[in-house]
Scaffold this active site. Structure first.
Site, PDB file in Angstrom:
ATOM      1  N   HIS A   1     153.915 111.873  -1.082  1.00 51.36           N
ATOM      2  CA  HIS A   1     153.085 113.554  -1.748  1.00 51.36           C
ATOM      3  C   HIS A   1     154.592 113.202  -2.376  1.00 51.36           C
ATOM      4  O   HIS A   1     155.486 113.627  -2.370  1.00 51.36           O
ATOM      5  CB  HIS A   1     153.057 114.370  -0.491  1.00 51.36           C
ATOM      6  CG  HIS A   1     153.597 115.576  -1.767  1.00 51.36           C
ATOM      7  ND1 HIS A   1     152.295 116.836  -0.462  1.00 51.36           N
ATOM      8  CD2 HIS A   1     153.981 116.395  -2.411  1.00 51.36           C
ATOM      9  CE1 HIS A   1     152.736 118.044  -1.784  1.00 51.36           C
ATOM     10  NE2 HIS A   1     153.117 117.940  -2.245  1.00 51.36           N
TER      11      HIS A   1
ATOM     12  N   HIS B   1     144.425 116.681   7.535  1.00 50.50           N
ATOM     13  CA  HIS B   1     145.325 117.088   8.368  1.00 50.50           C
ATOM     14  C   HIS B   1     144.530 118.130   9.487  1.00 50.50           C
ATOM     15  O   HIS B   1     143.675 119.306   8.617  1.00 50.50           O
ATOM     16  CB  HIS B   1     146.039 117.913   7.736  1.00 50.50           C
ATOM     17  CG  HIS B   1     146.817 118.039   6.605  1.00 50.50           C
ATOM     18  ND1 HIS B   1     147.837 117.664   6.008  1.00 50.50           N
ATOM     19  CD2 HIS B   1     147.009 117.436   4.733  1.00 50.50           C
ATOM     20  CE1 HIS B   1     148.588 117.506   5.319  1.00 50.50           C
ATOM     21  NE2 HIS B   1     147.556 116.942   4.180  1.00 50.50           N
ATOM     22  N   PHE B   2     144.659 117.288  10.194  1.00 51.27           N
ATOM     23  CA  PHE B   2     143.725 118.321  11.612  1.00 51.27           C
ATOM     24  C   PHE B   2     144.174 119.062  12.453  1.00 51.27           C
ATOM     25  O   PHE B   2     144.207 119.881  13.531  1.00 51.27           O
ATOM     26  CB  PHE B   2     143.110 116.428  12.575  1.00 51.27           C
ATOM     27  CG  PHE B   2     141.772 116.488  11.728  1.00 51.27           C
ATOM     28  CD1 PHE B   2     140.981 117.561  10.607  1.00 51.27           C
ATOM     29  CD2 PHE B   2     140.988 115.614  12.565  1.00 51.27           C
ATOM     30  CE1 PHE B   2     139.875 116.765   9.624  1.00 51.27           C
ATOM     31  CE2 PHE B   2     139.626 115.000  11.387  1.00 51.27           C
ATOM     32  CZ  PHE B   2     139.698 115.936  10.472  1.00 51.27           C
ATOM     33  N   ARG B   3     145.855 119.589  12.341  1.00 50.62           N
ATOM     34  CA  ARG B   3     145.974 119.904  13.160  1.00 50.62           C
ATOM     35  C   ARG B   3     146.469 119.968  14.364  1.00 50.62           C
ATOM     36  O   ARG B   3     146.227 121.813  14.944  1.00 50.62           O
ATOM     37  CB  ARG B   3     146.228 122.243  12.483  1.00 50.62           C
ATOM     38  CG  ARG B   3     145.724 122.350  10.656  1.00 50.62           C
ATOM     39  CD  ARG B   3     146.529 122.085  10.240  1.00 50.62           C
ATOM     40  NE  ARG B   3     146.744 122.170   8.975  1.00 50.62           N
ATOM     41  CZ  ARG B   3     146.830 122.088   7.548  1.00 50.62           C
ATOM     42  NH1 ARG B   3     148.012 121.431   7.841  1.00 50.62           N
ATOM     43  NH2 ARG B   3     147.008 122.534   6.644  1.00 50.62           N
TER      44      ARG B   3
ATOM     45  N   ASP C   1     142.040 115.543   1.168  1.00 49.73           N
ATOM     46  CA  ASP C   1     143.258 116.295   1.424  1.00 49.73           C
ATOM     47  C   ASP C   1     143.037 117.766   2.082  1.00 49.73           C
ATOM     48  O   ASP C   1     143.516 118.898   2.016  1.00 49.73           O
ATOM     49  CB  ASP C   1     144.387 116.950   0.061  1.00 49.73           C
ATOM     50  CG  ASP C   1     145.822 117.387   0.845  1.00 49.73           C
ATOM     51  OD1 ASP C   1     145.889 117.670   1.490  1.00 49.73           O
ATOM     52  OD2 ASP C   1     146.409 118.090  -0.192  1.00 49.73           O
TER      53      ASP C   1
ATOM     54  N   HIS D   1     143.180 111.150   4.037  1.00 50.55           N
ATOM     55  CA  HIS D   1     143.890 112.641   3.284  1.00 50.55           C
ATOM     56  C   HIS D   1     143.238 113.925   4.405  1.00 50.55           C
ATOM     57  O   HIS D   1     142.832 114.138   3.544  1.00 50.55           O
ATOM     58  CB  HIS D   1     143.806 112.619   2.275  1.00 50.55           C
ATOM     59  CG  HIS D   1     145.347 113.564   1.943  1.00 50.55           C
ATOM     60  ND1 HIS D   1     146.311 113.413   1.128  1.00 50.55           N
ATOM     61  CD2 HIS D   1     145.934 114.402   2.903  1.00 50.55           C
ATOM     62  CE1 HIS D   1     147.522 114.861   1.253  1.00 50.55           C
ATOM     63  NE2 HIS D   1     147.293 115.172   1.487  1.00 50.55           N
TER      64      HIS D   1
ATOM     65  N   HIS E   1     146.918 113.381  -3.674  1.00 50.77           N
ATOM     66  CA  HIS E   1     146.356 114.523  -4.352  1.00 50.77           C
ATOM     67  C   HIS E   1     147.365 114.330  -6.395  1.00 50.77           C
ATOM     68  O   HIS E   1     148.026 115.215  -6.496  1.00 50.77           O
ATOM     69  CB  HIS E   1     146.627 115.285  -3.921  1.00 50.77           C
ATOM     70  CG  HIS E   1     147.864 116.167  -2.741  1.00 50.77           C
ATOM     71  ND1 HIS E   1     149.501 115.735  -3.528  1.00 50.77           N
ATOM     72  CD2 HIS E   1     147.949 116.485  -1.878  1.00 50.77           C
ATOM     73  CE1 HIS E   1     149.773 114.669  -2.469  1.00 50.77           C
ATOM     74  NE2 HIS E   1     149.765 116.146  -1.674  1.00 50.77           N
TER      75      HIS E   1
ATOM     76  N   ASN F   1     151.926 115.958   9.306  1.00 46.83           N
ATOM     77  CA  ASN F   1     153.004 117.125   9.205  1.00 46.83           C
ATOM     78  C   ASN F   1     151.894 117.952  10.557  1.00 46.83           C
ATOM     79  O   ASN F   1     151.790 119.123  10.348  1.00 46.83           O
ATOM     80  CB  ASN F   1     152.938 118.047   8.154  1.00 46.83           C
ATOM     81  CG  ASN F   1     151.148 118.018   7.740  1.00 46.83           C
ATOM     82  OD1 ASN F   1     150.466 117.350   7.715  1.00 46.83           O
ATOM     83  ND2 ASN F   1     151.330 119.347   6.744  1.00 46.83           N
TER      84      ASN F   1
END
Ligand code: NCD
Ligand code: ZN
Ligand code: ZN
Length: 425
Positions: free
Chosen positions: A166, A50-52, A280, A48, A214, A83
């Protein structure tokens, strides 16, 4: 190294392809590399992050900076969430992200897609997994209702890919409350909203590879485990409560819970009740976290600090090493059907070297994450001294020395493999 659940001296032979050929008390052959009495562990898999990238790759994180963070934190494979901006809803957008991995990633990346009924079949042949958000999460503002969920899950089941959820029910959010601090955020999004969403997952079709992201309460971990549904716990819910920090750096979804809930979740993790630990990793620029608490985005970085913080708990005698390795290395790799996460013949030689005497307080300025801050500033941690990828060092003396050889990986499941990640070790 950790073999059959206990620490014992051994030597690993690595073949020309970077795979583990054998593990014996002593080996012959050259060249040899001696780690002294440091401990060799399998590199971790983080389900999990999130590397944007694309979206905020300059201000928060890119695939390049995020995967170097992962490498330094002992993580050799990450599952990246969809996302980003725009969200990964089509094969074209998935392939655009895959192009950003090639030649830029320090470790391997599995790419999750956001399922939309029309695009599930084409995405199923390309994605590494699917991620469902049941509550809006920027930039995703349209989410399936809990009543639409069973049909969505039924459409996803034939793909055979891991599906991560989620699980918070936005109908239960107390949107009339204006949160000023982490306890206030916890009142807006109470454990009840999580429970409500999780319980609807009990209706999932059998055989679906279902994983809940999470999870914040022990009750939810136990409920999911009893139904053969996988889940992850994350370091911030294990180590931080809603009183750990006052400002929006401690604002995260689902929220940090009470000290009582935190301690119960930690107890469940230590006993091996939670099958997987993931980070996360959700970096945001410091400026976004400095303003008004109610307006600030949720999420904190974690891929670089997950293993180091938990290794310090192992050193302190508060967490069995075998429980940590099962939850951080072995089970998440099995979940993605990858030959990593075990020191065993045939597995890739993706290994980390840990010196339990090399303890240091975490300092954001020494971390590689582009966001430049951590909620764990000053926490004692044990960062891996070395990280080997396919038998080649990518971290030496605690510094990144690799090149961007990371690849996009997709699950490879043996026919008939059970989707269940069994709890306990
Ligand atoms: C995540 C993010 O910022 O992308 N935020 C968070 O608080 N965890 C999204 C998510 O995982 O829900
Ligand atoms: Zn989430
Ligand atoms: Zn997330």
């Amino acid at each position: 190294m950790l073999l059959a659940g206990r620490l014992q001296p051994a030597e690993i032979a690595i073949d020309g392809e970077g795979r583990i050929a054998s593990v014996r008390r002593t080996q012959t052959g050259a060249p040899r590399h001696d780690v002294g009495d440091a401990v060799i562990l399998p590199a971790a898999t983080d389900l999990h992050v999130h590397f944007r990238d694309p979206g905020a790759e300059g201000a928060a994180e890119s695939i390049a900076t995020g995967t170097i963070s992962a490498a330094l934190g002992g993580v050799g494979l990450v599952a990246e969430m969809p996302n980003t901006v725009p969200p990964v809803t089509s094969v074209e957008l998935l392939e655009e992200k895959a192009r950003r991995v090639a030649g830029r990633a320090a470790v391997d990346v599995a790419l999750n897609a956001l399922p939309r009924p029309a695009t599930i079949p084409p995405l199923a042949s390309r994605a590494g997994g699917f991620k469902i958000f049941l509550s809006p999460s920027p930039p995703i503002d349209t989410v399936p209702s809990l009543d639409e969920l069973p049909s969505l899950l039924a459409q996803l089941a034939p793909a055979g890919l891991p599906v991560t959820v989620h699980a918070e029910d936005p109908q239960r959010f107390r949107t009339e409350i204006v949160p000023q601090d982490p306890p206030g955020w916890g009142r807006v999004r109470p454990p009840e909203s999580e429970r409500q969403a999780i319980e609807r997952l009990g209706e999932a079709p059998p055989g679906l590879r279902l994983h809940v992201a999470h999870v914040t309460t022990r009750d939810a971990v136990v409920w999911l485990g009893a139904r053969g549904i996988s889940c992850e716990v994350v370091p911030h819910h294990l180590l931080l409560s809603d009183r750990s920090g006052p400002d929006a750096r401690w604002k995260v979804n689902p929220p940090l819970r009470s000290e009582t809930d935190r301690a119960a979740l930690w107890g469940a993790f230590v006993r091996g009740e939670a099958p997987i630990v993931a980070s996360d990793h959700a970096p945001h620029p410091p400026s976004a976290k400095e303003g008004d608490f109610a307006q600030a985005p949720s999420g904190m970085p974690g891929v670089e600090t997950m293993l180091p913080l938990l290794l310090e708990k192992v050193r302190a005698g508060e967490l069995p090493l075998a429980v940590l390795v099962a939850a951080a290395c072995d089970r998440p790799a099995r979940w993605l059907g990858q030959p990593v996460g075990r020191i065993a013949p045939g597995h890739r030689a993706n290994l980390v070297v840990v010196d339990f005497r090399s303890r240091r307080p975490l300092a954001a300025r020494e971390l590689s994450t582009a966001c430049g801050w951590t909620a764990f500033e000053g926490w004692t941690a044990i960062r891996p001294v070395e990280h080997w990828r396919d038998g080649v060092p990518i971290v030496e003396g605690g510094s990144y020395v690799g090149r961007p050889s990371g690849r996009v990986v997709r699950p490879e499941f043996a026919p008939g493999a059970t989707p269940l990640v069994e709890a306990g070790t």
